[in-house]
Scaffold this active site. Structure first.
Site, PDB file in Angstrom:
ATOM      1  N   TYR A 144      -6.684 -10.527  60.393  1.00  0.00           N
ATOM      2  CA  TYR A 144      -5.820  -9.891  59.410  1.00  0.00           C
ATOM      3  C   TYR A 144      -5.340  -8.563  59.973  1.00  0.00           C
ATOM      4  CZ  TYR A 144      -4.340  -7.691  55.013  1.00  0.00           C
ATOM      5  OH  TYR A 144      -3.626  -7.063  54.024  1.00  0.00           O
ATOM      6  N   ASP A 239      -6.658  -4.183  67.174  1.00  0.00           N
ATOM      7  CA  ASP A 239      -6.645  -3.731  65.793  1.00  0.00           C
ATOM      8  C   ASP A 239      -8.079  -3.365  65.418  1.00  0.00           C
ATOM      9  OD1 ASP A 239      -6.587  -3.282  63.128  1.00  0.00           O
ATOM     10  OD2 ASP A 239      -5.511  -5.120  62.584  1.00  0.00           O
ATOM     11  N   LYS A 267      -9.432   2.821  57.802  1.00  0.00           N
ATOM     12  CA  LYS A 267     -10.752   2.784  57.162  1.00  0.00           C
ATOM     13  C   LYS A 267     -11.619   4.014  57.475  1.00  0.00           C
ATOM     14  CE  LYS A 267     -10.222  -1.945  55.926  1.00  0.00           C
ATOM     15  NZ  LYS A 267      -9.670  -3.096  56.578  1.00  0.00           N
TER      16      LYS A 267
HETATM   17  C1  LIG Z   1      -8.109  -3.498  56.480  1.00  0.00           C
HETATM   18  C2  LIG Z   1      -7.438  -3.960  57.701  1.00  0.00           C
HETATM   19  C3  LIG Z   1      -6.052  -3.794  57.895  1.00  0.00           C
HETATM   20  C4  LIG Z   1      -5.136  -3.292  56.822  1.00  0.00           C
HETATM   21  O1  LIG Z   1      -5.423  -1.997  56.448  1.00  0.00           O
HETATM   22  P1  LIG Z   1      -4.850  -1.456  55.032  1.00  0.00           P
HETATM   23  O2  LIG Z   1      -5.230  -0.029  55.028  1.00  0.00           O
HETATM   24  O3  LIG Z   1      -5.546  -2.290  53.983  1.00  0.00           O
HETATM   25  O4  LIG Z   1      -3.382  -1.679  55.025  1.00  0.00           O
HETATM   26  C5  LIG Z   1      -5.518  -4.131  59.118  1.00  0.00           C
HETATM   27  N1  LIG Z   1      -6.289  -4.630  60.095  1.00  0.00           N
HETATM   28  C6  LIG Z   1      -7.616  -4.821  59.941  1.00  0.00           C
HETATM   29  C7  LIG Z   1      -8.415  -5.359  61.077  1.00  0.00           C
HETATM   30  C8  LIG Z   1      -8.233  -4.508  58.742  1.00  0.00           C
HETATM   31  O5  LIG Z   1      -9.537  -4.747  58.585  1.00  0.00           O
END
Ligand SMILES: *Cc1c(COP(=O)(O)O)cnc(C)c1O
Length: 427
Positions: A144, A239, A267
């Site tokens: 994701y 990511d 995060k």
């Molecule tokens: C949470 C997450 C996102 C998206 O971040 P948001 O702040 O919710 O837009 C993208 N990549 C990874 C790997 C994530 O865990």
């Protein structure tokens, strides 16, 4: 357990907000039942509107590595709020957080702050396309990267699936350059790179997958991706929105010793406030406006409240022994869950990486999205989830999410959780 107040609040919310929530998984659709409306948090605990108390392993989906309402975070945020919450002009706090990040991640020479992980990945891919002058992007099924159009691509089985949008409203053209391949399968990546010779701008990957449940990379997988990206002049984008400052101080790139060209963060770096970032090699990042021509901007980007919360968080976790401690707690939960499941004759696959942990109700190892979907018993997870919730342990309301620990999770919380799990596996 009394939940009538949460039920009332949820009913009321649904009158005003689609599905009653502002992000879909919060609605408990994956497990059924009423989402708990949270009244406050403290350390490892959540308190809901009915006065119930839970040990929290969701931690706002990852950010809260110090736990809820950590005194240092409360202090720096209150202090900053009193001095103003946003200026739309540069502040020293942005440089301070940037320095903490670039010091911890040598591959990140320059870093640009945004407000969400979605923006970070979207901007990193725009930059990768501009830098390579190529259009196509390889992503992995089950990874994701936020909700930008180009990443909402149906997981494909087989070697490569040309992007079919996952959501109504995403025009096929928006995903036409997205190539989706299975996670942990280097041959599939190589085949797609060869098939789209000289067209692939970037390979974007969760170096430890945490959004299909916790699926660690197989040995050699990330090194293999690095080599394939190099061989085909594509950029490698990690990511690390979830894994950055979570699996190791320098993220998965430090833990596995693989250097990406670009890194996405979020995060933990916002300390529980909205902040995210993308960064990487200076020469590439210099393409971002106003240093270069690639446009990207944000009214609340580098917001001072988020910057001071992020900096306080990164300073707190840079203390010696922090990651050893976090990893040990996550490993205790992993091993404790595995043992409790075995004793109850329940097939379980448990894993942990740094302060991330997770488990699948499955008899076979889970290596990618297809095996997660095929083998994981979601009905069993839903029952287990509710049995744990009843006992005051808050896990993610979906089988396909990772769990986290914070520095506030101590031996007492671990013991209580394992006792609850022993009962819940038998239930
Ligand atoms: C949470 C997450 C996102 C998206 O971040 P948001 O702040 O919710 O837009 C993208 N990549 C990874 C790997 C994530 O865990």
């Amino acid at each position: 357990m009394e939940t009538s107040r949460s039920a009332e609040l949820f009913a009321e919310a649904q009158h005003h907000i689609p599905g009653g929530v502002n992000s879909p998984v919060r609605a408990f659709r994956g497990v059924g039942g009423t989402p708990r409306f949270i009244e406050h948090g403290a350390g490892a605990y959540l308190y809901d509107a009915d006065g119930n108390k839970y040990i929290d392993y969701v931690l706002s989906w990852g950010p809260l590595i110090l736990g809820h309402a950590h005194p240092e975070i409360v202090w720096v945020v209150s202090n900053q709020a009193a001095r103003g919450t946003s200026f739309g002009a540069p502040t020293a706090s942005e440089t301070e957080l940037a320095q903490l990040i670039t010091a911890a991640m040598p591959a990140v020479e320059l870093v640009r702050f945004v407000s969400s992980g979605t923006e970070a990945t979207m901007s990193a891919i725009r930059l990768a396309r501009a830098y390579t002058k190529r259009a196509k992007v390889i992503k992995f099924a089950g990874c994701y990267h936020g909700h930008a159009d180009e990443f909402l691509v149906q997981a494909g089985s087989g070697v490569a699936t040309l992007g079919l949008p996952d959501s109504p409203g995403v025009p096929p053209a928006a995903t036409a350059d997205t190539l989706s391949v299975p996670y942990n399968d280097l041959d599939a990546v190589e085949a797609v790179l060869k098939q789209h010779h000289d067209q692939v701008a970037a390979i974007i990957v969760e170096p430890v997958a945490g959004n299909m449940g916790l699926v660690p990379p197989l040995p050699g997988y990330l090194t293999g991706l690095r080599a394939l990206a190099d061989a085909h002049d594509a950029l490698l984008v990690f990511d690390e929105v979830m894994t950055g400052f979570r699996v190791a101080p320098g993220g998965a790139q430090e833990l596995y010793g693989v250097t990406p060209d670009l890194t996405c963060l979020g995060k933990v770096i916002g300390g529980g406030l909205p902040a995210a970032a993308y960064g990487g090699r200076r020469e590439i990042m210099q393409q971002i406006a106003p240093a270069g021509p690639v446009y990207q901007a944000g009214t609340l980007s580098g917001n001072p409240l988020a910057m001071v919360a992020g900096a306080a968080t990164l300073r707190a976790i840079s203390a010696p022994g922090v990651f050893e401690r976090l990893s040990q707690v996550a490993a205790q939960l992993r091993d404790g869950f595995a043992a409790a499941a075995e004793a109850a004759n329940v097939p379980l696959q448990a894993a942990s990486v740094g302060s991330m942990w997770g488990f699948f109700f499955a008899a076979a190892p889970i290596r990618d999205y297809a095996s997660a979907k095929q083998h994981a018993d979601t009905a069993r997870y839903a029952r287990f989830f509710h049995a744990m919730l009843e006992r005051g342990v808050y896990l993610a309301p979906s089988q396909f999410e990772a769990a986290f620990v914070s520095l506030a999770h101590d031996d007492a919380e671990v013991e209580y959780t394992l006792e609850a799990a022993r009962a819940a596996f038998r239930a």
